[in-house]
Design a protein around this motif. Structure first.
Motif, PDB file in Angstrom:
ATOM      1  N   VAL A 139      24.856   5.015 -12.894  1.00 36.87           N
ATOM      2  CA  VAL A 139      24.123   3.938 -11.624  1.00 36.87           C
ATOM      3  C   VAL A 139      24.645   4.464 -10.492  1.00 36.87           C
ATOM      4  N   GLY A 140      25.842   4.813 -10.149  1.00 33.41           N
ATOM      5  CA  GLY A 140      26.373   5.188  -9.084  1.00 33.41           C
ATOM      6  C   GLY A 140      27.543   4.603  -8.619  1.00 33.41           C
ATOM      7  N   GLU A 141      28.722   5.002  -8.221  1.00 31.25           N
ATOM      8  CA  GLU A 141      30.216   4.311  -7.954  1.00 31.25           C
ATOM      9  C   GLU A 141      30.229   3.180  -6.805  1.00 31.25           C
ATOM     10  N   ASP A 142      29.216   3.521  -5.923  1.00 32.02           N
ATOM     11  CA  ASP A 142      29.089   3.040  -4.661  1.00 32.02           C
ATOM     12  C   ASP A 142      28.247   1.730  -4.897  1.00 32.02           C
ATOM     13  N   LEU A 143      27.963   1.251  -5.867  1.00 30.43           N
ATOM     14  CA  LEU A 143      27.103   0.051  -6.143  1.00 30.43           C
ATOM     15  C   LEU A 143      28.097  -0.756  -6.714  1.00 30.43           C
ATOM     16  N   GLY A 144      27.830  -2.051  -7.645  1.00 36.91           N
ATOM     17  CA  GLY A 144      28.412  -2.881  -8.265  1.00 36.91           C
ATOM     18  C   GLY A 144      27.812  -3.587  -9.132  1.00 36.91           C
ATOM     19  N   THR A 145      27.659  -4.959  -9.129  1.00 36.45           N
ATOM     20  CA  THR A 145      27.137  -5.739 -10.029  1.00 36.45           C
ATOM     21  C   THR A 145      25.666  -6.637  -9.671  1.00 36.45           C
TER      22      THR A 145
END
Length: 203
Positions: A139-145
């Motif tokens: 998804v992308g490490e700069d994102l979250g939940t």
């Protein structure tokens, strides 16, 4: 039937709403939902964030550890039950994050109450970091939940962050949102669709 894996932080209100939406989707579409723990505190531990958010993150370690202990020791079905029990207390009842909350949620979920001791168990933090990598890798490490992976009958997986939505869509409205999210998330090269949050958060 598609398998839907969702990574959540117990304290995240947007993940909570998304999780309730997915449970609605199960009723109107051919999907089966599994939940996994993602720790926003672990994700942001080495990042510079605003003071208010650091305070929020500091209090998010404990419920995530308890959830991780449930996941490791009892599996996805019990984690699902625990998430509902703890989430109702955090997001609907607005109870403080303390041992009493964890004990009550574990009891409701039919789980051993000694799992509440995991709140202080920093040995679980590496497992949470590994879970973060699994959930956010595609998804992308700069994102979250919420982070969601959808695996179809052919074994093909589509992964995305979101949706961020309020209030929780119910019934066929949940299904229609699901159809739309899958459509855009499955489009090669599609990255973002966003607008300002113009209404208060409602669970």
């Amino acid at each position: 039937m598609s398998t839907v894996d969702m990574w959540f932080d117990p304290k995240c209100p947007w993940a909570w709403i998304a999780s309730r939406w997915l449970l609605e989707v199960e009723q109107v579409r051919e999907v089966g939902v599994r939940f996994h723990v993602l720790s926003l505190a672990a994700l942001n531990e080495d990042r510079e964030v605003e003071d208010w958010y650091r305070e929020w993150l500091d209090s998010a370690w404990e419920p995530a550890r308890v959830a991780k202990a449930v996941e490791q020791n009892h599996g996805p079905d019990d984690l699902r039950a625990f998430y509902t029990a703890v989430g109702n207390r955090i997001h609907l009842e607005r109870r403080p994050l303390d041992q009493g909350l964890y004990l009550d949620a574990l009891t409701e979920a039919g789980l051993p109450t000694d799992l509440a001791d995991a709140a202080k168990d920093t040995d679980l933090d590496d497992a949470m970091r590994a879970g973060n990598a699994t959930g956010l890798g595609p998804v992308g490490e700069d994102l979250g939940t919420p982070a969601i992976h959808v695996t179809d009958d052919d074994g093909e997986t589509t992964a995305f962050f979101g949706p961020v939505v309020s209030p929780t869509p119910r019934g066929e409205a949940a299904g229609k949102l699901w159809d739309g999210v899958l459509l855009v998330a499955g489009t090669p090269g599609f990255f973002e669709l966003k607008r300002a949050r113009a209404r208060p958060q409602v669970t």
